[in-house]
Write an enzyme that holds these catalytic residues in place. Structure first.
Site, PDB file in Angstrom:
ATOM      1  N   CYS A 187     -77.836   1.473   3.060  1.00 54.08           N
ATOM      2  CA  CYS A 187     -77.869   2.267   1.934  1.00 54.08           C
ATOM      3  C   CYS A 187     -79.312   1.864   1.156  1.00 54.08           C
ATOM      4  O   CYS A 187     -79.934   0.664   1.617  1.00 54.08           O
ATOM      5  CB  CYS A 187     -76.857   2.252   0.866  1.00 54.08           C
ATOM      6  N   ALA A 244     -36.442  11.938  12.609  1.00 57.19           N
ATOM      7  CA  ALA A 244     -36.556  11.061  11.681  1.00 57.19           C
ATOM      8  C   ALA A 244     -36.055  11.617  10.113  1.00 57.19           C
ATOM      9  O   ALA A 244     -36.226  12.650   9.909  1.00 57.19           O
ATOM     10  CB  ALA A 244     -38.115  10.294  11.209  1.00 57.19           C
ATOM     11  N   LEU A 298     -48.863  14.381 -10.793  1.00 55.28           N
ATOM     12  CA  LEU A 298     -47.934  15.402 -10.148  1.00 55.28           C
ATOM     13  C   LEU A 298     -47.804  16.374 -11.459  1.00 55.28           C
ATOM     14  O   LEU A 298     -47.772  15.763 -12.729  1.00 55.28           O
ATOM     15  CB  LEU A 298     -46.753  14.919  -9.765  1.00 55.28           C
ATOM     16  N   HIS A 334     -71.134  -4.927   0.603  1.00 51.62           N
ATOM     17  CA  HIS A 334     -71.414  -3.996   1.651  1.00 51.62           C
ATOM     18  C   HIS A 334     -71.260  -4.701   3.208  1.00 51.62           C
ATOM     19  O   HIS A 334     -71.427  -6.085   3.021  1.00 51.62           O
ATOM     20  CB  HIS A 334     -72.331  -3.224   1.790  1.00 51.62           C
ATOM     21  N   ARG A 368     -42.385  12.642   1.312  1.00 46.79           N
ATOM     22  CA  ARG A 368     -41.546  13.800   1.623  1.00 46.79           C
ATOM     23  C   ARG A 368     -40.852  14.104   0.410  1.00 46.79           C
ATOM     24  O   ARG A 368     -40.185  15.327   0.267  1.00 46.79           O
ATOM     25  CB  ARG A 368     -40.521  13.371   2.995  1.00 46.79           C
ATOM     26  N   CYS A 395     -78.500  -2.201   0.486  1.00 45.66           N
ATOM     27  CA  CYS A 395     -78.282  -3.037   1.893  1.00 45.66           C
ATOM     28  C   CYS A 395     -79.668  -3.049   2.387  1.00 45.66           C
ATOM     29  O   CYS A 395     -80.014  -4.273   3.152  1.00 45.66           O
ATOM     30  CB  CYS A 395     -77.306  -2.615   2.671  1.00 45.66           C
ATOM     31  N   GLU A 402     -73.304  -5.288   5.469  1.00 40.21           N
ATOM     32  CA  GLU A 402     -74.523  -5.880   5.952  1.00 40.21           C
ATOM     33  C   GLU A 402     -74.574  -7.115   5.212  1.00 40.21           C
ATOM     34  O   GLU A 402     -74.968  -8.240   5.834  1.00 40.21           O
ATOM     35  CB  GLU A 402     -75.808  -4.922   5.677  1.00 40.21           C
TER      36      GLU A 402
END
Length: 293
Positions: free
Chosen positions: A79, A160, A204, A54, A182, A88, A56
């Site tokens: 944490c 675009a 999917l 982490h 897209r 941490c 820290e």
């Protein structure tokens, strides 16, 4: 009260925390700066991905013995639990820092919380230091915790297409967990950036129900999702769940007859308000947030 030097350190911690965007989920993107007894920065660190050290611990490692008697400036409450890495707050106690400043309190903190444990250890704690500024990075993660679904941004460049590319998406994609393209495919914003066994790209299709699609994205470990392109079937499916719009509008000469594409963009989605407008090269970038009542 935080000193000017400590406020500078907190802004530095916020800045470096953003380098974890797109890879830390489901963990938060956190930054930390260590100041020595004289207020001199001697170490800094940020969290890269779940399972890694982490912020820290990375900052303390860089600071070494100069952390003793110094100050830890961190964007999120340290944490208070043993997960894939040790808590941490214990690392800060073991380093013998004398003071800890934190911007945002951690709603996932176990037990009495890391801040309270630090205080019990005799360490001075200050909460809420530049909280609103830290939320620029931590806000989407907190939103995901609060709502139980990812924070969703829909971004596109007016005009675009797949042939000429989408500037805004290309620029932003590496700061999001998932990108809904897209053409209907889904990929990590940073390919393989989250590491193993903590994140997956959903299969999917997402389904034809918004609630089911959001659950699928959330179960994959995503806290942030980017939808690309003005024409996107997923955007239509999740339009009511979109939290932020980022639209690049082509620049124009001083005297210009508006086109239908620009008109449509500017009068576009209901329920949003502009929060940012700025020129960006040959475009003007519009940023809007959802207004939820």
């Amino acid at each position: 009260m935080a000193t000017p030097n400590e406020l500078t350190a907190m802004r530095r911690a916020i800045a470096i925390s953003a380098q974890g965007l797109g890879t830390t989920s489901p963990n938060p993107p956190v930054g930390c700066v260590i100041l020595d007894r004289d207020g001199v920065p001697v170490g800094e660190g940020y969290h890269l991905r779940k399972g890694d050290h982490h912020a820290e611990v990375n900052a303390l490692t860089a600071a070494g013995e100069r952390a003793e008697g110094g100050t830890a400036v961190v964007t999120l409450e340290p944490c208070n639990h043993q997960g894939r890495t040790p808590p941490c707050r214990q690392a800060l106690i073991d380093a013998k820092v004398s003071r800890v400043l934190m911007a945002v309190m951690d709603p996932t903190s176990r037990g009495e919380g890391g801040a309270v444990v630090l205080e019990h250890a005799g360490i001075e704690v200050e909460r809420g230091v530049l909280e609103q500024e830290a939320l620029l990075v931590l806000g989407p993660w907190l939103h995901s915790l609060r709502t139980g679904r990812p924070h969703i941004t829909w971004a596109y460049t007016v005009g675009a297409n797949e042939d000429n590319g989408d500037q805004v998406v290309n620029e932003l994609r590496h700061t999001y967990d998932l990108v809904l393209q897209r053409d209907g495919t889904i990929e990590e914003g940073v390919p393989d950036g989250h590491g193993k066994d903590v994140f997956r790209v959903p299969h999917l299709p997402l389904g034809d129900a918004p609630a089911k699609a959001l659950d699928t994205l959330s179960e994959a470990g995503a806290r942030t999702v980017l939808i690309e392109g003005s024409v996107n079937d997923t955007a239509r499916l999740l339009v009511e769940a979109v939290d932020r719009l980022i639209i690049d509008v082509p620049g124009t000469p001083p005297s210009f007859k508006p086109t239908s594409a620009v008109d449509k963009c500017l009068t576009t989605r209901g329920g949003f308000e502009l929060i940012g407008v700025r020129p960006l090269g040959s475009y003007v970038r519009l940023t809007a947030k959802r207004v939820r009542r």
